[in-house]
Design an enzyme around this catalytic site. Structure first.
Site, PDB file in Angstrom:
ATOM      1  N   TYR A  61      81.821  23.260  94.762  1.00 59.19           N
ATOM      2  CA  TYR A  61      80.483  22.973  94.224  1.00 59.19           C
ATOM      3  C   TYR A  61      79.664  22.177  95.242  1.00 59.19           C
ATOM      4  O   TYR A  61      78.505  22.488  95.509  1.00 59.19           O
ATOM      5  CB  TYR A  61      80.612  22.189  92.919  1.00 59.19           C
ATOM      6  CG  TYR A  61      79.276  21.756  92.338  1.00 59.19           C
ATOM      7  CD1 TYR A  61      78.578  22.580  91.469  1.00 59.19           C
ATOM      8  CD2 TYR A  61      78.709  20.529  92.685  1.00 59.19           C
ATOM      9  CE1 TYR A  61      77.351  22.198  90.951  1.00 59.19           C
ATOM     10  CE2 TYR A  61      77.483  20.135  92.181  1.00 59.19           C
ATOM     11  CZ  TYR A  61      76.808  20.973  91.310  1.00 59.19           C
ATOM     12  OH  TYR A  61      75.594  20.587  90.814  1.00 59.19           O
ATOM     13  N   LYS A 116      84.656   5.431  93.665  1.00 64.67           N
ATOM     14  CA  LYS A 116      83.865   6.311  92.798  1.00 64.67           C
ATOM     15  C   LYS A 116      84.808   6.894  91.750  1.00 64.67           C
ATOM     16  O   LYS A 116      85.593   7.797  92.035  1.00 64.67           O
ATOM     17  CB  LYS A 116      83.210   7.432  93.609  1.00 64.67           C
ATOM     18  CG  LYS A 116      82.306   8.335  92.791  1.00 64.67           C
ATOM     19  CD  LYS A 116      81.648   9.374  93.679  1.00 64.67           C
ATOM     20  CE  LYS A 116      80.686  10.249  92.880  1.00 64.67           C
ATOM     21  NZ  LYS A 116      81.382  11.067  91.859  1.00 64.67           N
TER      22      LYS A 116
END
Length: 719
Positions: free
Chosen positions: A89, A166
């Site tokens: 992606y 993250k």
């Protein structure tokens, strides 16, 4: 040289460096995704004819990528069921960003590069975010991170940076009034999210009440599923015969968006809070101190123990430290976030429509490990495709054990010269799909691997599809194909026969009771009770579910038949044009091709499949079994839009285009992808493009989003 001129020269130098990074990445991405001539797409051409061809190719690719990314966004954010890895992606998004930079004439405000990928489902109430919940710009190398840091240093004096993991989860907002947790919502599209307050209350780490908090406080955090909880969930799902969750992120998202909060409570979710969105009164004006402040209020936070970083070298060292330690975390991380510490400097730097300019996410490359290929198993799909699957010594990738990965086809195996006994490199891109990258060492006396000439299940000679690299078993009665077809036939979007999982279907097939999907309608409760672990009540429920499926609309049956290239949406379009099975069986490829969205290949696929003798026989057996052979259409509440055709263009702010489309269909209208003289209305959102121009040219009435909503409301009031 003056200070102003020095700054100008410095900016010019960094701009060239950024362009070099972008061009290099564009070239690499092009090589990775397209087996076309990358220089022909990305490099400048001096010949006018070549330049035109370049622009045509670029425009086509930009359109392809936008459609693809919107589909991926829908799967990832709304369905919690991605079909590609995060890495793939990201690379496609970067390819689109690069093409839009190099061909600004094709830029569009509603491109996926300009908006957050999420949306809002109809299951939950909407929440309008007062403060936009933005995404982050991604970087994939230290060179790109260095370029980001330099841009920050040019924008504000002596910025300091905070580096933190993250967390790979679902972003949420928590609101507190007078210290009491009052509302929680998902990010959605950044402007509008979903109210999931009841589900968030089941997460033990979220404080119900704060002491010493301001009158109003909104914070942002990331809901995640710890790895241990994920492993337990997958084990339970496998025991229940359910499809296991793909990874902790999607398991967390699916759990948080359950209709029943009791289900969410069973999933052992957790949360980290990482930002103050807004607050009444005073609070710290830098990120590090704000995290300490949030921790003092009782929120779980990840406070960087190393403190603030001033240089690129310090930032890189922290990224490497987190990367080395992340396998030991209790949660999944897909990268590192680097932020400017000072809120005042953040305000000065500002943001784009999608991302802040003061933060970036460094994405870790997919983890790669070596293992030994022990076996190649062959799997036969419902359309007869024979797929080789690598079986190798188990390895740990992205927190889970991996021991198998698809090898796709003979071309894939031959290109990489993969042989039994080889030492191979495997990665789990985006922590979802294991894939074999290459062979690094052949075993002694290993021979090149060739797929067999016959089906491994029914031993029918296999055929090579001339249009694909696939090897197929042409026998429609192959037991392996039948099993896959039955699994597809009973699935939710097809005939929706609840309770007939793969294990029960396999038992019925092995018992000689299923030779065709039509045999499902001849089953009795007595036969089902004889299966292992099927009680009398369960058998009765299954028979009722099978009986109920006879009444399904024709489009479900068409999808259930498994025609190549025909998904549930295409099946509906077919049935809207040909509302009975007899009409569809008599349709020509030319007639089918007139349907909006159908091309020659799809039309030929439908005709070829429906003319096949085995398919004709199956349809006749299903007809004799009492299956409905007519299209019942979408649920139409009234016919206010009957005979009207709408075209949607631009970005709608209060509803997604899919929701607007649903409203139109619900009231008897049609939605087209192109403007013509037959169009009744064009609904134009923000930054409407060529479709609006075409409407004006043809004199088609144009509705703003507000006018469209008023029309819906007016008609609702007069119902």
């Amino acid at each position: 040289m003056t200070g102003q001129r020095r700054q100008k020269e410095k900016r010019k130098k960094h701009k060239k460096k950024d362009e070099k990074i972008v061009k290099g990445l564009a070239y690499a991405v092009g090589l990775w995704y397209n087996k076309r001539s990358v220089p022909a797409v990305y490099a400048g051409c001096h010949n006018k004819e070549n330049r035109i061809m370049d622009e045509i190719t670029a425009k086509q690719r930009i359109s392809e990528l936008r459609k693809l990314l919107e589909t991926y966004n829908e799967q990832y954010y709304m369905q919690d069921n991605p079909s590609v890895s995060d890495y793939e992606y990201d690379m496609r998004m970067r390819e689109l960003e690069t093409l839009e930079q190099q061909y600004p004439q094709f830029a569009a405000p509603d491109s996926p590069t300009h908006h957050v990928g999420g949306g809002v489902s109809r299951t939950f109430d909407k929440v309008q975010h007062t403060v936009q919940m933005m995404s982050l710009q991604d970087v994939f190398s230290f060179a790109e991170m260095d370029a980001f840091l330099q841009r920050c240093q040019e924008a504000v004096p002596q910025p300091e940076f905070i580096v933190e993991p993250k967390i790979d989860g679902l972003s949420v907002s928590l609101e507190y009034t007078n210290g009491v947790f009052t509302r929680g919502s998902t990010r959605g599209d950044g402007f509008v999210g979903e109210d999931v307050t009841a589900n968030l209350r089941t997460i033990a780490n979220i404080p119900r009440q704060l002491h010493g908090a301001p009158p109003f406080l909104e914070v942002r955090g990331e809901v995640y599923m710890p790895r241990a909880s994920f492993a337990a969930l997958v084990e339970q799902q496998e025991q229940n015969g359910e499809t296991p969750a793909k990874n902790p992120r999607n398991a967390a998202a699916g759990s948080l968006r359950q209709k029943d909060a009791a289900v969410t409570a069973q999933r052992s979710l957790d949360i980290w809070i990482f930002n103050i969105q807004q607050a009444d009164g005073d609070y710290p004006q830098n990120h590090l101190d704000s995290l300490r402040y949030l921790e003092s209020l009782g929120f779980p936070t990840v406070i960087p123990r190393s403190g603030r970083c001033q240089t690129a070298a310090q930032v890189q060292a922290e990224i490497e430290k987190i990367g080395a330690a992340r396998d030991g975390y209790a949660y999944d991380t897909d990268g590192v976030v680097v932020k400017v510490d000072s809120f005042a400097q953040r305000e000065e730097m500002g943001a784009t429509s999608k991302v802040p300019k003061w933060a970036a996410a460094f994405k870790f490359p997919p983890e790669e490990k070596e293992t030994v290929l022990r076996e190649i198993q062959l799997s036969v799909g419902r359309t007869g495709v024979i797929t080789p699957v690598a079986i190798f010594d188990p390895i740990q990738l992205a927190g889970t054990a991996v021991s198998r990965a698809t090898l796709h086809n003979q071309d894939f195996i031959s290109e990489r010269d993969i042989r039994l006994g080889d030492t191979i490199v495997v990665r789990k891109a985006g922590e979802i799909i294991p894939e074999v990258l290459r062979s690094v060492k052949h075993a002694e006396d290993a021979a090149p691997y060739q797929l067999p000439e016959c089906c491994p299940v029914c031993h029918t000679p296999a055929v090579r599809d001339p249009e694909e690299a696939a090897l197929r078993c042409p026998n429609p009665d192959c037991p392996a194909q039948l099993m896959k077809r039955m699994i597809h036939f009973v699935s939710k979007d097809a005939m929706n026969i609840d309770g007939l999982g793969p294990q029960n279907l396999a038992a019925l097939q092995n018992g000689g009771l299923l030779h065709s999907v039509a045999d499902l309608y001849r089953l009795t409760a007595t036969q089902l009770v004889e299966l292992d672990r099927v009680a009398e009540k369960s058998a009765d429920n299954l028979i009722r579910a099978i009986d109920a499926s006879r009444a399904n609309s024709l489009d479900r049956l068409i999808f259930a038949l498994g025609i190549r290239g025909i998904g549930s949406r295409a099946a509906k379009l077919l049935c809207e044009r040909f509302p009975s099975m007899d009409a569809l069986l008599s349709a020509t490829a030319a007639e089918i091709q007139e349907i909006d969205g159908f091309g020659e290949v799809m039309a030929e696929s439908v005709v070829s499949a429906l003319q096949e003798p085995h398919m004709r026989q199956l349809i006749q057996h299903l007809r004799e079994a009492g299956c409905n052979m007519t299209y019942q259409g979408a649920v139409v509440e009234d016919t206010r839009f009957a005979g009207m055709t709408f075209v949607l263009t631009g970005t709608l702010s209060a509803m997604k285009r899919s929701e607007a489309k649903e409203q139109i269909l619900r009231y008897g209208g049609k939605v087209s992808g192109s403007v013509s003289k037959k169009t009744t209305y064009v609904v134009a959102g923000e930054a409407a493009g060529s479709k609006l121009d075409k409407a004006n040219e043809l004199g088609i009435p144009v509705l703003s989003e507000e006018e469209f909503r008023q029309k819906l409301q007016e008609r609702n009031e007069t119902k």
